[in-house]
Scaffold this active site. Structure first.
Site, PDB file in Angstrom:
ATOM      1  N   TYR A  42       0.805  -1.222   0.000  1.00 51.49           N
ATOM      2  CA  TYR A  42       0.000   0.000   0.000  1.00 51.49           C
ATOM      3  C   TYR A  42       0.839   1.274   0.000  1.00 51.49           C
ATOM      4  CZ  TYR A  42      -4.216  -2.741   0.516  1.00 51.49           C
ATOM      5  OH  TYR A  42      -5.256  -3.612   0.291  1.00 51.49           O
TER       6      TYR A  42
ATOM      7  N   LYS B 146       3.841 -15.070   4.337  1.00 54.78           N
ATOM      8  CA  LYS B 146       4.209 -15.921   3.198  1.00 54.78           C
ATOM      9  C   LYS B 146       5.734 -15.950   3.128  1.00 54.78           C
ATOM     10  CE  LYS B 146       2.984 -18.241  -0.552  1.00 54.78           C
ATOM     11  NZ  LYS B 146       2.172 -19.484  -0.525  1.00 54.78           N
TER      12      LYS B 146
ATOM     13  N   ASP C 250      -1.895 -18.948   2.777  1.00 56.04           N
ATOM     14  CA  ASP C 250      -2.818 -19.812   2.026  1.00 56.04           C
ATOM     15  C   ASP C 250      -3.432 -20.874   2.933  1.00 56.04           C
ATOM     16  OD1 ASP C 250      -0.065 -20.198   1.897  1.00 56.04           O
ATOM     17  OD2 ASP C 250      -0.099 -21.420   0.104  1.00 56.04           O
TER      18      ASP C 250
ATOM     19  N   ASP D 183      -6.257  -7.118   4.369  1.00 63.49           N
ATOM     20  CA  ASP D 183      -7.400  -6.620   3.597  1.00 63.49           C
ATOM     21  C   ASP D 183      -8.216  -7.801   3.064  1.00 63.49           C
ATOM     22  OD1 ASP D 183      -9.044  -4.773   2.431  1.00 63.49           O
ATOM     23  OD2 ASP D 183      -7.769  -4.439   0.678  1.00 63.49           O
TER      24      ASP D 183
END
Ligand code: NAD
Length: 344
Positions: free
Chosen positions: A128, A176, A209, A233
């Site tokens: 962002y 991740k 995930d 988000d």
């Protein structure tokens, strides 16, 4: 008798369904009997022509002065045009923790049972930062993702402090780092370091995930989840879907100097101006604001009123109609009226 404390709140109605849902929330807040003064500030495409900017300085000045705001969503043009006003407000005021609770609403067919979790999303960096460019025009493009020790430390610490203050048992850091070894690797390392200061709270990390699959399979197992900006988000919309949809998902942006309360949902242009928007997300957001102000009893009354209206299921906005053949579909303000009736 001593007079009730009154509060001056910056109100940013936003656009799309923003003015409708914030009006509903303000009416519910006023019905609690607490005196509010609304410092109304406009932002977004509508003020761009008048002022030359979608985020006039006066909006930020008002929030800095009042230290608290209730905000509706603001439309961001896709692909081109001005950058997100909402992201600019969060960054300018250093509102580093985005709190997005997901709680089961009893009686709502689409709400899965026994969910009571909170997503704590890093709110100032990650993808962002908005640094992207074309490497080869129309062929290849590149975005920069920033993860810092400072921002990671304060958001993870916030998650643990929140867990402690709210008698939560577990914090999970979501990442991740198997693929993004440098950026998410740093976030994960910092999360483990901070966790060491909170031996009373269980800590675990999960790859994003796997986290998403676990949330769909057994969301009732989870408690406090902390993660970088974009994951937060996406995961918070997923969690909103588990408890009935964006129409019932509240949120708050918290910093050291100010707090801006806004629901998870956007400006919903597909239903704007049609009296179809569900005000519950913004009403529950307003209840979070009451808690922040220390008005716990009023917050609990608002939350209980929402729970009663949903459990009874006599009136619903269109998004809550599926699975409720006997419910009457009503508009945004009529649903707010039902919540206000249940306040006493
Ligand atoms: P959205 O959240 O506006 O809408 C997604 C879907 O959920 C739509 O079908 C919409 O009708 C429905 N929905 C959302 N809120 C609802 C409510 N209160 N009651 C009933 N249904 C509701 O997401 P989007 O369509 O991806 O985004 C629209 C615009 O909002 C974009 O310009 C986006 O940038 C902006 N946005 C702003 C914010 C913010 O200002 N905080 C947050 C998210 C998106």
């Amino acid at each position: 008798m001593s007079q009730r404390q009154s509060y001056t709140i910056t109100l940013v109605p936003g656009d799309g369904i923003g003015p409708e849902v914030t009006e509903a929330a303000c009416r519910v807040l006023e019905a609690t009997g607490i005196p509010f003064t609304w410092d109304v500030q406009r932002a977004g495409a509508a003020v761009l022509e008048e002022t030359g900017t979608p985020l006039p300085d006066s909006v930020l000045e008002s929030i800095r002065t009042n230290r608290i705001a209730l905000k509706g969503p603001i439309t961001t043009p896709i692909g081109s045009g001005f950058r997100s006003v909402t992201v600019a407000i969060r960054k300018s005021l250093d509102l580093y923790a985005n709190l997005r609770p997901a709680r089961t609403l009893r009686g709502l067919p689409r709400s899965r049972p026994d969910i009571d979790l909170i997503v704590v999303r890093e709110n100032t960096e990650g993808l962002y930062v908005g640094i992207e460019h074309e490497v080869v025009p129309d062929e290849a493009a590149e975005a920069v993702r920033i993860i810092t020790r400072k921002a990671s430390t304060r958001v993870v610490r916030f998650a643990f402090e929140y867990a402690r203050a709210n008698r939560r048992r577990q914090v999970i850091a979501v990442h991740k780092a198997n693929i993004l070894k440098v950026t998410d690797g740093l976030f994960l390392r910092v999360a483990h370091e901070v966790a060491a200061d909170y031996p009373d709270i269980a800590f675990q990390d999960l790859i994003i995930d796997n986290m998403c699959m676990q949330l769909v399979l057994q969301p009732e197992r989870y408690d406090v989840l902390v993660m970088p900006n974009l994951y937060g988000d996406i995961v918070s919309d997923l969690c909103a879907g588990l408890v009935g949809g964006l129409g019932v998902a509240p949120g708050a942006n918290i910093g050291d100097e100010a707090a801006v309360f806004e629901a998870v949902h956007g400006s919903a242009p597909d239903i704007a101006g049609q009296d179809k928007a569900n005000p519950i997300a913004t009403v529950l957001t307003a209840a979070m604001m009451l808690r922040h102000l220390g008005e716990i009893e009023a917050a609990m009354r608002v939350e209980a009123a929402v729970a009663s209206v949903v459990a009874e299921g006599r009136v619903v906005t269109p998004d809550l109609k599926p699975g409720r053949p006997d419910a009457t579909v009503v508009g945004t303000q009529a649903l707010a009226d039902a919540i206000i009736e249940h306040l006493s």
